[in-house]
Design a protein around this motif. Structure first.
Motif, PDB file in Angstrom:
ATOM      1  N   THR A   1     147.935 -15.287 -55.478  1.00 25.45           N
ATOM      2  CA  THR A   1     146.818 -14.496 -54.988  1.00 25.45           C
ATOM      3  C   THR A   1     147.247 -13.796 -53.712  1.00 25.45           C
ATOM      4  N   SER A   2     147.003 -12.482 -53.667  1.00 22.41           N
ATOM      5  CA  SER A   2     147.319 -11.699 -52.476  1.00 22.41           C
ATOM      6  C   SER A   2     146.232 -10.652 -52.313  1.00 22.41           C
ATOM      7  N   GLY A   3     145.371 -10.848 -51.321  1.00 31.46           N
ATOM      8  CA  GLY A   3     144.234  -9.953 -51.165  1.00 31.46           C
ATOM      9  C   GLY A   3     143.322 -10.058 -52.375  1.00 31.46           C
ATOM     10  N   ALA A   4     143.056  -8.907 -52.992  1.00 33.47           N
ATOM     11  CA  ALA A   4     142.206  -8.892 -54.185  1.00 33.47           C
ATOM     12  C   ALA A   4     143.007  -9.041 -55.466  1.00 33.47           C
ATOM     13  N   SER A   5     144.332  -9.166 -55.365  1.00 37.12           N
ATOM     14  CA  SER A   5     145.186  -9.248 -56.551  1.00 37.12           C
ATOM     15  C   SER A   5     145.396 -10.705 -56.964  1.00 37.12           C
ATOM     16  N   TYR A   6     145.434 -10.903 -58.274  1.00 37.94           N
ATOM     17  CA  TYR A   6     145.658 -12.238 -58.817  1.00 37.94           C
ATOM     18  C   TYR A   6     146.578 -12.113 -60.027  1.00 37.94           C
ATOM     19  N   GLU A   7     147.625 -12.920 -60.064  1.00 38.48           N
ATOM     20  CA  GLU A   7     148.569 -12.905 -61.180  1.00 38.48           C
ATOM     21  C   GLU A   7     149.002 -14.332 -61.490  1.00 38.48           C
ATOM     22  N   LYS A   8     149.409 -14.560 -62.731  1.00 40.74           N
ATOM     23  CA  LYS A   8     149.842 -15.901 -63.094  1.00 40.74           C
ATOM     24  C   LYS A   8     150.891 -15.839 -64.190  1.00 40.74           C
ATOM     25  N   ALA A   9     151.645 -16.928 -64.291  1.00 36.37           N
ATOM     26  CA  ALA A   9     152.627 -17.112 -65.366  1.00 36.37           C
ATOM     27  C   ALA A   9     152.427 -18.517 -65.909  1.00 36.37           C
TER      28      ALA A   9
ATOM     29  N   LEU B   1     148.809   3.567 -65.410  1.00 37.68           N
ATOM     30  CA  LEU B   1     148.590   2.279 -64.764  1.00 37.68           C
ATOM     31  C   LEU B   1     148.853   1.139 -65.726  1.00 37.68           C
ATOM     32  N   ALA B   2     148.435   1.316 -66.975  1.00 40.63           N
ATOM     33  CA  ALA B   2     148.652   0.269 -67.974  1.00 40.63           C
ATOM     34  C   ALA B   2     150.123   0.052 -68.221  1.00 40.63           C
ATOM     35  N   ALA B   3     150.903   1.141 -68.166  1.00 39.77           N
ATOM     36  CA  ALA B   3     152.341   1.009 -68.399  1.00 39.77           C
ATOM     37  C   ALA B   3     153.029   0.303 -67.243  1.00 39.77           C
ATOM     38  N   LEU B   4     152.482   0.496 -66.008  1.00 43.49           N
ATOM     39  CA  LEU B   4     153.109  -0.114 -64.842  1.00 43.49           C
ATOM     40  C   LEU B   4     152.763  -1.589 -64.707  1.00 43.49           C
ATOM     41  N   ALA B   5     151.608  -1.999 -65.212  1.00 45.12           N
ATOM     42  CA  ALA B   5     151.137  -3.362 -65.001  1.00 45.12           C
ATOM     43  C   ALA B   5     152.092  -4.421 -65.495  1.00 45.12           C
ATOM     44  N   PRO B   6     152.620  -4.363 -66.740  1.00 47.77           N
ATOM     45  CA  PRO B   6     153.525  -5.421 -67.200  1.00 47.77           C
ATOM     46  C   PRO B   6     154.758  -5.561 -66.332  1.00 47.77           C
ATOM     47  N   ARG B   7     155.300  -4.407 -65.848  1.00 48.36           N
ATOM     48  CA  ARG B   7     156.484  -4.489 -65.011  1.00 48.36           C
ATOM     49  C   ARG B   7     156.162  -5.156 -63.686  1.00 48.36           C
TER      50      ARG B   7
ATOM     51  N   HIS C   1     168.468 -25.234 -72.588  1.00 44.40           N
ATOM     52  CA  HIS C   1     167.039 -25.119 -72.863  1.00 44.40           C
ATOM     53  C   HIS C   1     166.531 -23.727 -72.481  1.00 44.40           C
ATOM     54  N   ILE C   2     165.608 -23.223 -73.287  1.00 39.31           N
ATOM     55  CA  ILE C   2     165.053 -21.884 -73.096  1.00 39.31           C
ATOM     56  C   ILE C   2     163.564 -22.005 -72.808  1.00 39.31           C
ATOM     57  N   TYR C   3     163.107 -21.305 -71.765  1.00 42.65           N
ATOM     58  CA  TYR C   3     161.702 -21.308 -71.372  1.00 42.65           C
ATOM     59  C   TYR C   3     161.125 -19.909 -71.565  1.00 42.65           C
ATOM     60  N   HIS C   4     159.958 -19.841 -72.196  1.00 46.25           N
ATOM     61  CA  HIS C   4     159.214 -18.582 -72.330  1.00 46.25           C
ATOM     62  C   HIS C   4     157.910 -18.716 -71.548  1.00 46.25           C
ATOM     63  N   TYR C   5     157.662 -17.757 -70.648  1.00 50.48           N
ATOM     64  CA  TYR C   5     156.422 -17.740 -69.882  1.00 50.48           C
ATOM     65  C   TYR C   5     155.610 -16.492 -70.227  1.00 50.48           C
ATOM     66  N   ALA C   6     154.321 -16.669 -70.442  1.00 54.51           N
ATOM     67  CA  ALA C   6     153.406 -15.542 -70.621  1.00 54.51           C
ATOM     68  C   ALA C   6     152.848 -15.181 -69.252  1.00 54.51           C
ATOM     69  N   THR C   7     152.896 -13.900 -68.888  1.00 52.18           N
ATOM     70  CA  THR C   7     152.412 -13.455 -67.595  1.00 52.18           C
ATOM     71  C   THR C   7     151.169 -12.603 -67.772  1.00 52.18           C
ATOM     72  N   LEU C   8     150.278 -12.665 -66.788  1.00 50.94           N
ATOM     73  CA  LEU C   8     149.013 -11.936 -66.857  1.00 50.94           C
ATOM     74  C   LEU C   8     148.579 -11.549 -65.447  1.00 50.94           C
ATOM     75  N   SER C   9     148.072 -10.325 -65.293  1.00 49.58           N
ATOM     76  CA  SER C   9     147.559  -9.859 -64.008  1.00 49.58           C
ATOM     77  C   SER C   9     146.060  -9.655 -64.105  1.00 49.58           C
ATOM     78  N   ASP C  10     145.405  -9.525 -62.944  1.00 46.25           N
ATOM     79  CA  ASP C  10     143.956  -9.340 -62.936  1.00 46.25           C
ATOM     80  C   ASP C  10     143.558  -8.013 -63.570  1.00 46.25           C
ATOM     81  N   GLY C  11     144.485  -7.059 -63.664  1.00 46.68           N
ATOM     82  CA  GLY C  11     144.194  -5.784 -64.303  1.00 46.68           C
ATOM     83  C   GLY C  11     144.334  -5.824 -65.810  1.00 46.68           C
ATOM     84  N   GLY C  12     144.677  -6.986 -66.363  1.00 47.02           N
ATOM     85  CA  GLY C  12     144.814  -7.118 -67.803  1.00 47.02           C
ATOM     86  C   GLY C  12     146.218  -6.898 -68.321  1.00 47.02           C
ATOM     87  N   GLY C  13     147.173  -6.599 -67.432  1.00 50.14           N
ATOM     88  CA  GLY C  13     148.557  -6.394 -67.878  1.00 50.14           C
ATOM     89  C   GLY C  13     149.194  -7.698 -68.332  1.00 50.14           C
ATOM     90  N   GLU C  14     149.848  -7.681 -69.479  1.00 54.91           N
ATOM     91  CA  GLU C  14     150.487  -8.872 -70.023  1.00 54.91           C
ATOM     92  C   GLU C  14     151.987  -8.641 -70.151  1.00 54.91           C
TER      93      GLU C  14
END
Length: 261
Positions: free
Chosen positions: A222-230, A41-47, A98-111
């Protein structure tokens, strides 16, 4: 999924009388775990997070039959110093190279990390190039649209209450203007926040923050119980790899960036 073993109706699977299949007497057959291992699960989260962020930022593979996009990290070859003169461009600038870098994070802790590079074709058109593909945008008197679909990314007038059909099939609206936000790249003021809400069987809510002279600074989904952000981690002109070392092209701080207190 565990495959079932075929057997005629009403007939058990052949095995020695009174003894389970391939198991020492008195010992039950080992059952597979009910859930995937945690490391899987941890391996799938970042993707999963990266895929969502790509979708939110209007990116993905090029449409079928489209010409192969230029490599996202190719040297800048677009137009410099151009402007469409539209109010919305200030909140979605496409400055060549110009180059943009975004940090992504999910509610499961995947970065994860998302990288985009800008290509400016002319005064009205530009692109965001990602490692996975390229999407094209156009500045119009009504706002910023996706060139391939005609869907608005940001619609004018830039005032609360402006509505449009969003990129994800929901109803989008400008929620706030003059907003302030703090992300890894710093603190930004005078921002426009747009919300898209999708109802039905797959309800979802997207909050996008556009900041002056910078562009998309934060996205929350936000979708149901899932939350993600960039969130924007850095943005800058391309790096010049000269014979005297690595040099970053000088640039003035964007007008929308405010120093941290």
């Amino acid at each position: 999924m565990i495959a079932e073993i075929d057997s005629p109706p009403g007939r058990p699977i052949d095995s020695p009388p009174g003894r389970p299949i391939d198991s020492p007497p008195g010992r039950p057959i080992d059952k597979p775990p009910a859930h995937p291992p945690a490391r899987r699960l941890a391996a799938l989260a970042p993707r999963r997070v990266a895929a969502l962020a790509l979708a939110l930022l209007g990116c993905g593979g090029a449409p079928a039959g489209a010409a192969r996009p230029t490599a996202w990290n190719a040297p800048p070859e677009g137009q410099q110093g151009l402007s469409s003169g539209t109010p919305a461009e200030r909140y979605f600038p496409l400055v060549d190279g110009h180059i943009y870098h975004y940090a992504t994070l999910s509610d499961g802790g995947g970065e994860g990390m998302l990288v985009a590079r800008v290509h400016r074709a002319d005064a009205r058109r530009g692109e965001l190039r990602f490692p996975s593909g390229v999407k094209r945008f156009e500045f119009t008197p009504e706002g910023v649209i996706r060139s391939d679909t005609g869907v608005f990314v940001l619609k004018e007038p830039l005032a609360p209450g402006t509505t449009w059909t969003g990129e994800h099939g929901g109803r989008a609206r400008i929620e706030a203007v003059g907003a302030s936000v703090e992300v890894p790249a710093g603190r930004f003021d005078g921002c426009v926040q747009a919300v898209e809400e999708r109802l039905g069987d797959r309800p979802a809510r997207y909050l996008t923050t556009f900041c002056p002279d910078v562009g998309v600074v934060a996205i929350e989904a936000t979708s149901g119980a899932s939350y993600e952000k960039a969130e924007l981690k850095s943005y800058a002109p391309p790096v010049d790899m000269g014979p005297d070392g690595v040099r970053r092209t000088p640039t003035e701080p964007p007008a929308g960036a405010a120093s941290s207190p």
